[in-house]
Design an enzyme around this catalytic site. Structure first.
Site, PDB file in Angstrom:
ATOM      1  N   CYS A  62       3.978   9.240   0.866  1.00 34.48           N
ATOM      2  CA  CYS A  62       2.630   9.726   0.561  1.00 34.48           C
ATOM      3  C   CYS A  62       2.717  10.712  -0.597  1.00 34.48           C
ATOM      4  O   CYS A  62       3.408  11.720  -0.494  1.00 34.48           O
ATOM      5  CB  CYS A  62       2.047  10.409   1.809  1.00 34.48           C
ATOM      6  SG  CYS A  62       0.469  11.198   1.502  1.00 34.48           S
TER       7      CYS A  62
ATOM      8  N   ARG B  35       0.831  -1.212   0.000  1.00 33.52           N
ATOM      9  CA  ARG B  35       0.000   0.000   0.000  1.00 33.52           C
ATOM     10  C   ARG B  35       0.871   1.270   0.000  1.00 33.52           C
ATOM     11  O   ARG B  35       0.996   1.937  -1.013  1.00 33.52           O
ATOM     12  CB  ARG B  35      -0.937  -0.054   1.224  1.00 33.52           C
ATOM     13  CG  ARG B  35      -2.082   0.931   1.178  1.00 33.52           C
ATOM     14  CD  ARG B  35      -1.719   2.323   1.656  1.00 33.52           C
ATOM     15  NE  ARG B  35      -1.197   2.363   3.027  1.00 33.52           N
ATOM     16  CZ  ARG B  35      -0.643   3.439   3.559  1.00 33.52           C
ATOM     17  NH1 ARG B  35      -0.509   4.561   2.869  1.00 33.52           N
ATOM     18  NH2 ARG B  35      -0.181   3.419   4.798  1.00 33.52           N
TER      19      ARG B  35
HETATM   20  P1  HMG Z   1     -12.810  14.218  -3.290  1.00 29.63           P
HETATM   21  O1  HMG Z   1     -12.455  14.614  -4.670  1.00 29.63           O
HETATM   22  O2  HMG Z   1     -12.847  15.270  -2.260  1.00 29.63           O
HETATM   23  O3  HMG Z   1     -14.172  13.438  -3.091  1.00 29.63           O
HETATM   24  O4  HMG Z   1     -11.804  13.060  -2.854  1.00 29.63           O
HETATM   25  P2  HMG Z   1     -15.389  13.066  -3.978  1.00 29.63           P
HETATM   26  O5  HMG Z   1     -16.357  12.449  -3.020  1.00 29.63           O
HETATM   27  O6  HMG Z   1     -15.811  14.254  -4.779  1.00 29.63           O
HETATM   28  O7  HMG Z   1     -14.847  11.906  -4.963  1.00 29.63           O
HETATM   29  C1  HMG Z   1     -13.968  12.164  -6.038  1.00 29.63           C
HETATM   30  C2  HMG Z   1     -13.942  10.955  -6.942  1.00 29.63           C
HETATM   31  O8  HMG Z   1     -13.437   9.832  -6.203  1.00 29.63           O
HETATM   32  C3  HMG Z   1     -15.328  10.534  -7.422  1.00 29.63           C
HETATM   33  O9  HMG Z   1     -15.158   9.896  -8.669  1.00 29.63           O
HETATM   34  C4  HMG Z   1     -15.739   9.514  -6.413  1.00 29.63           C
HETATM   35  O10 HMG Z   1     -16.691   8.614  -6.897  1.00 29.63           O
HETATM   36  C5  HMG Z   1     -14.437   8.802  -6.149  1.00 29.63           C
HETATM   37  P3  HMG Z   1     -15.253  10.694 -10.065  1.00 29.63           P
HETATM   38  O11 HMG Z   1     -16.628  11.295 -10.038  1.00 29.63           O
HETATM   39  O12 HMG Z   1     -14.179  11.753 -10.030  1.00 29.63           O
HETATM   40  O13 HMG Z   1     -15.030   9.643 -11.099  1.00 29.63           O
HETATM   41  N1  HMG Z   1     -14.328   8.180  -4.827  1.00 29.63           N
HETATM   42  C6  HMG Z   1     -13.841   6.950  -4.650  1.00 29.63           C
HETATM   43  N2  HMG Z   1     -13.375   6.024  -5.510  1.00 29.63           N
HETATM   44  C7  HMG Z   1     -12.955   4.845  -4.987  1.00 29.63           C
HETATM   45  N3  HMG Z   1     -12.954   4.595  -3.656  1.00 29.63           N
HETATM   46  C8  HMG Z   1     -13.406   5.490  -2.773  1.00 29.63           C
HETATM   47  C9  HMG Z   1     -13.878   6.728  -3.268  1.00 29.63           C
HETATM   48  N4  HMG Z   1     -14.383   7.828  -2.675  1.00 29.63           N
HETATM   49  C10 HMG Z   1     -14.653   8.705  -3.649  1.00 29.63           C
HETATM   50  N5  HMG Z   1     -13.401   5.214  -1.483  1.00 29.63           N
HETATM   51  C11 HMG Z   1     -11.061  11.209  -1.497  1.00 29.63           C
HETATM   52  C12 HMG Z   1     -11.854  12.506  -1.542  1.00 29.63           C
HETATM   53  C13 HMG Z   1     -10.905  10.827  -0.039  1.00 29.63           C
HETATM   54  C14 HMG Z   1     -11.820  10.134  -2.238  1.00 29.63           C
HETATM   55  C15 HMG Z   1      -9.695  11.462  -2.183  1.00 29.63           C
HETATM   56  O14 HMG Z   1      -9.132  12.589  -1.639  1.00 29.63           O
HETATM   57  C16 HMG Z   1      -8.748  10.294  -2.042  1.00 29.63           C
HETATM   58  O15 HMG Z   1      -8.988   9.213  -2.541  1.00 29.63           O
HETATM   59  N6  HMG Z   1      -7.617  10.521  -1.329  1.00 29.63           N
HETATM   60  C17 HMG Z   1      -6.673   9.445  -1.075  1.00 29.63           C
HETATM   61  C18 HMG Z   1      -5.354  10.003  -0.730  1.00 29.63           C
HETATM   62  C19 HMG Z   1      -4.419   8.903  -0.341  1.00 29.63           C
HETATM   63  O16 HMG Z   1      -4.683   7.718  -0.516  1.00 29.63           O
HETATM   64  N7  HMG Z   1      -3.240   9.328   0.189  1.00 29.63           N
HETATM   65  C20 HMG Z   1      -2.207   8.410   0.583  1.00 29.63           C
HETATM   66  C21 HMG Z   1      -2.558   7.599   1.777  1.00 29.63           C
HETATM   67  S1  HMG Z   1      -2.325   8.441   3.339  1.00 29.63           S
HETATM   68  C22 HMG Z   1      -0.703   8.123   3.734  1.00 29.63           C
HETATM   69  O17 HMG Z   1       0.044   7.679   2.902  1.00 29.63           O
HETATM   70  C23 HMG Z   1      -0.240   8.348   5.148  1.00 29.63           C
HETATM   71  C24 HMG Z   1      -0.074   7.034   5.926  1.00 29.63           C
HETATM   72  O18 HMG Z   1       0.840   6.180   5.272  1.00 29.63           O
HETATM   73  C25 HMG Z   1       0.423   7.317   7.338  1.00 29.63           C
HETATM   74  C26 HMG Z   1       1.673   8.219   7.384  1.00 29.63           C
HETATM   75  O19 HMG Z   1       2.646   7.977   6.664  1.00 29.63           O
HETATM   76  O20 HMG Z   1       1.613   9.136   8.205  1.00 29.63           O
HETATM   77  C27 HMG Z   1      -1.406   6.293   6.071  1.00 29.63           C
HETATM   78 MG    MG Z   2       3.049   6.342   5.374  1.00 31.39          MG
END
Ligand code: HMG
Ligand code: MG
Length: 322
Positions: free
Chosen positions: A243, A18
């Site tokens: 990230c 992931r």
């Molecule tokens: P948004 O644009 O604000 O929300 O994104 P939305 O509700 O308008 O949705 C946008 C599009 O995403 C739509 O599709 C939705 O249907 C779709 P479109 O109309 O554009 O075709 N959508 C989804 N698709 C699949 N699965 C879902 C989903 N939800 C909405 N669950 C959203 C908001 C949260 C979806 C977006 O910002 C996003 O996906 N962000 C993910 C960011 C991410 O994964 N970052 C990396 C992980 S965090 C990390 O790495 C830190 C960690 O490792 C800990 C650390 O290191 O500290 C965990």
């Molecule tokens: Mg991380």
């Protein structure tokens, strides 16, 4: 020093599939992800974060989340999880038959907006509902708090903010909290001070540390965590990861480096270092570059020298660059 009254068993929570693959420029084909699940379990990993049920527009590298989560081989005694940002993600995880999910929050507003397009309070509201539903479905729920020790946009983080979010997530019903040093800025004193701050009101056996090794401090921070009594650490094969919405975030702590240090110190991880090295080598071949793990590099160097010696002993010429 390490608290001898706490268990010698350490759980390694593998995030390479992931956090590792989400940061790769190229999409790793699904069949290789499946193979990696098998190799990691064969190496002894018992907790794996398989993928993220997030928007494929935001994280195209994990657009195959449904296939990976539903079709990855399951073995008894192994716990498979996935990152979930909202209700839709939870439904995806449930449909894939996962029994565990991980929700995630940032300690800082700027990272929260960039990463999930929500303020911290908006995210907390959504996630509280997701956690309640997930617990109702009988899932184990992990809650990440990111940017605990520093933020790429806001710099220094007031520890009161992540401390408040740890409580908010526990109150919402999470089973475990993983504290993220998202951009690898933490030092051992910060880790120790944060643990001292929370240990009066948070059970440390529910805390994991998720350390990125951007500045080479991850293992020192593991030691500070061990000293405080933490026994769950996140890491990624080969030291892959970061990230995409946190500029400057590079590799996670490498699983090989973590296991090498823990086993050398007498902790039990249940992980076979040789198999782990083989897994990371497989990933290195997939992404066509050398991975940052120190143990991997040292092991590969040793093997190259051995092969050279064997060739020379058999009268074969020395290969160039050796
Ligand atoms: P948004 O644009 O604000 O929300 O994104 P939305 O509700 O308008 O949705 C946008 C599009 O995403 C739509 O599709 C939705 O249907 C779709 P479109 O109309 O554009 O075709 N959508 C989804 N698709 C699949 N699965 C879902 C989903 N939800 C909405 N669950 C959203 C908001 C949260 C979806 C977006 O910002 C996003 O996906 N962000 C993910 C960011 C991410 O994964 N970052 C990396 C992980 S965090 C990390 O790495 C830190 C960690 O490792 C800990 C650390 O290191 O500290 C965990
Ligand atoms: Mg991380």
């Amino acid at each position: 020093m390490v608290d001898e009254s706490v268990s010698d068993r350490v759980t390694v929570y593998e995030v390479g599939l992931r956090d590792g693959l989400q940061n790769e420029a190229a999409f790793v084909p699904t069949k290789h992800k499946m193979k990696l699940v098998e190799m990691l379990v064969d190496a002894g990993l018992r907790r794996l974060e398989l993928t993220s049920f997030v928007s494929p527009r935001w994280i195209p590298q994990l657009a195959d989340h449904a296939t990976v989560a539903s079709e990855a081989e399951r073995r008894p005694g192994v716990r498979y999880s996935a990152l979930v940002p909202n209700h839709r993600g939870l439904q995806g995880a449930l449909s894939a038959g996962l029994e565990e999910i991980a929700v995630f929050l940032s300690a800082t507003e700027a990272h929260s907006k960039k990463n999930i397009n929500k303020t911290v309070e908006e995210a907390l509201k959504v996630l509280t509902e997701v956690i309640v539903t997930a617990k109702g479905e009988g899932l184990f729920v992990r809650g990440y708090v990111s940017t605990v020790f520093g933020c790429p946009y806001e710099g220094t983080v007031d520890p009161a903010q992540p401390h408040r979010l740890v409580h908010a997530l526990l109150d919402a019903g999470v089973d475990e909290i993983s504290l993220g040093d998202t951009i690898g800025v933490a030092n051992p004193r910060q880790v120790r001070d944060f643990m001292n701050r929370i240990k009066g009101d948070v059970p440390l056996d529910r805390i994991a540390l998720h350390l990125h090794d951007t500045r080479g401090t991850a293992l020192a921070n593991v030691l500070a965590g061990l000293d405080a009594g933490v026994r769950t650490f996140d890491s990624a094969f080969g030291g892959l990861g970061g990230c995409p919405y946190a500029p400057g975030a590079s590799g996670n702590l490498a699983t090989e480096d973590l296991v090498y240090m823990l086993e050398g110190m007498g902790f039990e991880t249940g992980i076979d270092l040789d198999r782990l090295v083989a897994t990371s080598q497989y990933v290195s071949d997939l992404v066509s570059r050398t991975l940052p793990s120190k143990v991997l590099q040292s092991e590969l160097g040793r093997r190259r020298k051995e092969e050279e010696r064997a060739k020379r002993a058999n009268g074969q010429p020395r290969s160039s660059g050796a």
